[in-house]
Scaffold this motif. Structure first.
Motif, short mmCIF file in Angstrom:
data_model
loop_
_atom_site.label_atom_id
_atom_site.label_comp_id
_atom_site.label_asym_id
_atom_site.label_seq_id
_atom_site.Cartn_x
_atom_site.Cartn_y
_atom_site.Cartn_z
N MET A 331 50.19 94.55 -104.17
CA MET A 331 49.58 93.41 -104.06
C MET A 331 49.89 92.65 -102.68
N ARG A 332 48.80 92.02 -102.22
CA ARG A 332 49.05 91.41 -100.88
C ARG A 332 48.63 89.96 -100.80
N ALA A 333 49.33 88.87 -100.26
CA ALA A 333 48.50 87.63 -100.55
C ALA A 333 48.91 87.13 -99.01
N SER A 334 47.50 87.17 -98.34
CA SER A 334 47.47 86.63 -97.02
C SER A 334 47.41 84.91 -96.89
N ILE A 335 48.36 84.43 -96.34
CA ILE A 335 48.49 83.00 -96.48
C ILE A 335 48.40 82.42 -95.08
N TYR A 336 47.16 82.29 -94.83
CA TYR A 336 47.08 81.95 -93.31
C TYR A 336 47.04 80.49 -93.14
N ASN A 337 46.46 79.90 -91.93
CA ASN A 337 46.45 78.36 -91.81
C ASN A 337 45.71 77.59 -92.82
N ALA A 338 44.50 78.22 -93.05
CA ALA A 338 43.63 77.55 -94.06
C ALA A 338 44.11 77.34 -95.35
N MET A 339 45.11 78.38 -95.97
CA MET A 339 45.49 78.38 -97.22
C MET A 339 46.35 77.19 -97.40
#
Ligand code: PLP
Length: 359
Positions: A331-339
């Motif tokens: 799995m991968r969770a991308s948690i950029y600024n908008a998250m």
């Protein structure tokens, strides 16, 4: 509510999307949309200039740097960098820290013989990058290229470069604007927009002025930093809608408190997610603590036969795009600024519930 953990194109701030939606067919009362007007019109010139100014303010970009709004994604820069900067040099230092740095190296081999420095290592059996002080840079290199945040590997180099007068080139595609940086330490920074900036189709390049005008003759004009700079990034028709929308994201970032505020929020999100993973025997992240990315968090289930179920159930719970990259699985969770933090909270709640039911 849906939270989108895509690595890119990625989630955009909901406030920005709402505004773009409102303005879509009647931008500034013009009766038309911003994507239907000339890039050379006075109205669009204002949009372009405002976006550049806000971007400069956010990253505190010194005056002796140009900001270029380019096409072609980060991959175009894999070719543009050597062809703009090599000049008469036969080599450049390339740090191989992960998937994307490696891809840049493959492209660079078309134009020079890169001095490849393998920065991949392990610490206590966990994936890691070697410290910058150990990188054996060569004396005759035109520049040193590295990627501080490896989107697929989930590896990050958190140190800021300090290599004296060497020209440092950094691929910031998946970390730009997520924390403050000292731009003066870099010769060139580039980033595809589709993760932490705006829609795909736009690539930001920040280049120190003295590095302009060194391009090899074979370089296509559309990738030539000097040509782009001379034409205010309008040598040809730029991706106007992506530029406009990125401008709205920059304004949103300023309203939120800028890059230092993002830094705090991103740390809190990463702490919550890594904490949940570390406190469980059901999930694991195999990156050494000092090299963990705060933007892209890969994790594995102890029982990989549950992967498909995890994806299916998370999707049903409104948690989108958690499947890891095909090159690494899991799995991968991308948690950029908008998250928002609530998105990461929803993810960790789901993970704990999934573990209770299937662990
Ligand atoms: N560099 C990094 C760090 C990336 O994450 C990506 C894409 O995910 C790329 C380069 C390639 O970007 P593009 O698809 O814009 O060419």
């Amino acid at each position: 509510q849906v939270f989108n953990f895509s690595s890119g194109p990625a989630m955009l701030p909901v406030e920005v999307l709402r505004r773009a939606e409102q303005e879509l067919r009647n931008w500034q009362g013009s009766g038309t949309s911003v994507m239907e007007i000339s890039h050379r019109s006075k109205e669009f010139t204002q949009v372009a200039q405002d976006a550049e100014k806000d971007f400069r303010d956010l990253l505190k970009i010194p005056d002796n740097y140009k900001v270029l709004f380019c096409h072609g994604g980060a991959r175009a820069q894999f070719a543009a960098v050597p062809l703009n900067l090599l000049g008469e040099h036969a080599t450049a230092d390339y740090i191989d820290g992960g998937y994307w740095a490696h891809s840049a190296i493959k492209e660079a081999f078309k134009y020079c013989t890169p001095n490849v420095i393998d920065a991949k290592t392990t610490v206590d059996g966990l994936r890691a990058n070697t410290p910058m002080s150990s990188w054996a840079l060569s004396d005759d290199a035109a520049y040193v290229h590295y990627c501080p945040n490896e989107t697929i590997d989930g590896l990050a180099i958190h140190e800021e470069p300090d290599f004296g007068d060497k020209v440092v080139v950094a691929d910031l595609s998946s970390t730009i604007l997520s924390h403050p940086i000292d731009v003066s330490r870099y010769g060139v920074i580039y980033a595809g927009a589709q993760k932490n900036i705006g829609p795909a189709g736009l690539t930001l390049v920040v280049v120190r002025e003295d590095l302009l005008g060194r391009a090899r003759k074979v370089l296509p004009s559309i990738l030539d930093y000097q040509v782009l700079s001379d034409n205010d990034s309008m040598f040809n028709t730029p991706p106007t809608f992506a530029w406009y929308l990125s401008g709205l994201v920059f304004k949103w970032l300023k309203e939120q408190g800028g890059v230092s505020e993002m830094d705090k929020r991103n740390q809190a999100k990463a702490d919550l997610l890594y904490g949940t993973i570390d406190n469980s025997a059901f999930y694991r992240n195999d990156v050494a603590t000092g090299n963990r990315s705060r933007m892209n968090v890969p994790f594995l289930l102890a029982d990989a036969s549950l992967d498909d179920l995890f994806i299916e159930e998370s999707l049903a719970a409104g948690l989108h795009a958690l499947k890891g990259h095909r090159a690494v699985g899991g799995m991968r969770a991308s948690i950029y600024n908008a998250m928002p933090l609530e998105g990461v909270q929803a993810l960790t709640d789901f993970m704990q519930d999934f573990e209770r039911r299937h662990g």
